[in-house]
Design a protein around this motif. Sequence first.
Motif, PDB file in Angstrom:
ATOM      1  N   ARG A 122       0.793  -1.222   0.000  1.00 26.34           N
ATOM      2  CA  ARG A 122       0.000   0.000   0.000  1.00 26.34           C
ATOM      3  C   ARG A 122       0.826   1.272   0.000  1.00 26.34           C
ATOM      4  N   ARG A 123       1.968   1.255   0.654  1.00 24.76           N
ATOM      5  CA  ARG A 123       2.737   2.477   0.820  1.00 24.76           C
ATOM      6  C   ARG A 123       4.092   2.353   0.132  1.00 24.76           C
ATOM      7  N   PRO A 124       4.660   3.495  -0.258  1.00 26.32           N
ATOM      8  CA  PRO A 124       6.001   3.447  -0.859  1.00 26.32           C
ATOM      9  C   PRO A 124       7.010   2.892   0.142  1.00 26.32           C
ATOM     10  N   LEU A 125       7.999   2.179  -0.359  1.00 30.14           N
ATOM     11  CA  LEU A 125       9.008   1.561   0.484  1.00 30.14           C
ATOM     12  C   LEU A 125      10.381   2.149   0.196  1.00 30.14           C
ATOM     13  N   ASN A 126      11.232   2.146   1.204  1.00 27.64           N
ATOM     14  CA  ASN A 126      12.644   2.334   0.945  1.00 27.64           C
ATOM     15  C   ASN A 126      13.176   0.959   0.614  1.00 27.64           C
ATOM     16  N   GLY A 127      13.313   0.668  -0.666  1.00 30.69           N
ATOM     17  CA  GLY A 127      13.572  -0.686  -1.100  1.00 30.69           C
ATOM     18  C   GLY A 127      14.800  -1.324  -0.483  1.00 30.69           C
ATOM     19  N   THR A 128      15.939  -0.608  -0.472  1.00 27.44           N
ATOM     20  CA  THR A 128      17.169  -1.187   0.056  1.00 27.44           C
ATOM     21  C   THR A 128      17.047  -1.504   1.536  1.00 27.44           C
ATOM     22  N   ASP A 129      16.492  -0.566   2.295  1.00 30.38           N
ATOM     23  CA  ASP A 129      16.325  -0.803   3.736  1.00 30.38           C
ATOM     24  C   ASP A 129      15.403  -1.993   3.988  1.00 30.38           C
ATOM     25  N   THR A 130      14.307  -2.060   3.264  1.00 34.48           N
ATOM     26  CA  THR A 130      13.354  -3.154   3.451  1.00 34.48           C
ATOM     27  C   THR A 130      14.000  -4.497   3.168  1.00 34.48           C
ATOM     28  N   ILE A 131      14.726  -4.583   2.073  1.00 35.18           N
ATOM     29  CA  ILE A 131      15.367  -5.840   1.698  1.00 35.18           C
ATOM     30  C   ILE A 131      16.421  -6.239   2.719  1.00 35.18           C
ATOM     31  N   ASP A 132      17.239  -5.274   3.160  1.00 36.61           N
ATOM     32  CA  ASP A 132      18.273  -5.597   4.138  1.00 36.61           C
ATOM     33  C   ASP A 132      17.672  -6.017   5.475  1.00 36.61           C
ATOM     34  N   LEU A 133      16.586  -5.380   5.881  1.00 32.95           N
ATOM     35  CA  LEU A 133      15.948  -5.747   7.142  1.00 32.95           C
ATOM     36  C   LEU A 133      15.279  -7.115   7.053  1.00 32.95           C
ATOM     37  N   LEU A 134      14.676  -7.428   5.919  1.00 31.59           N
ATOM     38  CA  LEU A 134      14.105  -8.765   5.740  1.00 31.59           C
ATOM     39  C   LEU A 134      15.190  -9.828   5.821  1.00 31.59           C
ATOM     40  N   ALA A 135      16.312  -9.592   5.138  1.00 35.48           N
ATOM     41  CA  ALA A 135      17.402 -10.552   5.150  1.00 35.48           C
ATOM     42  C   ALA A 135      17.974 -10.720   6.557  1.00 35.48           C
ATOM     43  N   ALA A 136      18.160  -9.601   7.246  1.00 38.25           N
ATOM     44  CA  ALA A 136      18.707  -9.665   8.604  1.00 38.25           C
ATOM     45  C   ALA A 136      17.726 -10.332   9.563  1.00 38.25           C
ATOM     46  N   GLY A 137      16.439 -10.022   9.415  1.00 35.74           N
ATOM     47  CA  GLY A 137      15.433 -10.612  10.287  1.00 35.74           C
ATOM     48  C   GLY A 137      15.341 -12.113  10.137  1.00 35.74           C
ATOM     49  N   VAL A 138      15.386 -12.581   8.910  1.00 37.85           N
ATOM     50  CA  VAL A 138      15.275 -14.016   8.684  1.00 37.85           C
ATOM     51  C   VAL A 138      16.560 -14.732   9.123  1.00 37.85           C
ATOM     52  N   ASP A 139      17.708 -14.065   9.014  1.00 39.06           N
ATOM     53  CA  ASP A 139      18.945 -14.639   9.540  1.00 39.06           C
ATOM     54  C   ASP A 139      18.847 -14.825  11.054  1.00 39.06           C
TER      55      ASP A 139
END
Length: 216
Positions: free
Chosen positions: A148-165
């Motif tokens: 629904r909302r614009p994302l900061n793509g790089t931050d989102t991807i890095d946080l997803l990767a770090a969270g799943v790690d």
Amino acid sequence: MPRRVDAGERRAGIAALVVDVIQREGAASATVRRVSEAGGFSIGVITHYFSDKDELIAFAFDWLAEQSFAQLDRSLAATTPGLPRLQAALEFMVPLAQERSFPAVWLSLWSGAMHNPRLAAVHRRYYARWRRILAQCIVEASRLGEIRRPLNGTDTIDLLAAGVDGLWLAVTFEGRRFSGARRRRLVAQLMAALVRSDASAAVRRGRGRTPARTRR
């Protein structure tokens, strides 16, 4: 006439031996001598294909990463595009504790990459590819109107990767605390928080179409 040995098959077989030795005995045991003993052949077989232990270990990690990505690609191809595919990708990286998923091997890669340039290069390639997969899933979800909302793509991807790690580490060391249902719920919460969308409805739409995943 003796059977001609395929170099690619031989190198892959040696890589599988390295992975098995590290998983069972630890990275320190993955010497050229120990791997040759595990394979039942002479040291010369390994030195014919690899110049030293560093090259051998780096190739083994690269081989394992390729096996994992091939399995992930098959899994995602069978999953609904968008947020269901994103969740499937994240869940793939957090297998159940009883699935094992070579935790000792991946931990060795992380540790070794801090000091070994060859392992660091493997690590960079692995995570660059992983981030590209996450980015593609997010782009698909955006095109489908699920975000629904614009994302900061790089931050989102890095946080997803770090969270799943982080979740993978928790499952690896405290597996009894993370049932399959809880693992999926935590992944969904991580995803929903970071992509700022109603992920639950989209995930339900694609639930049940993802095959079993056994490797990190």
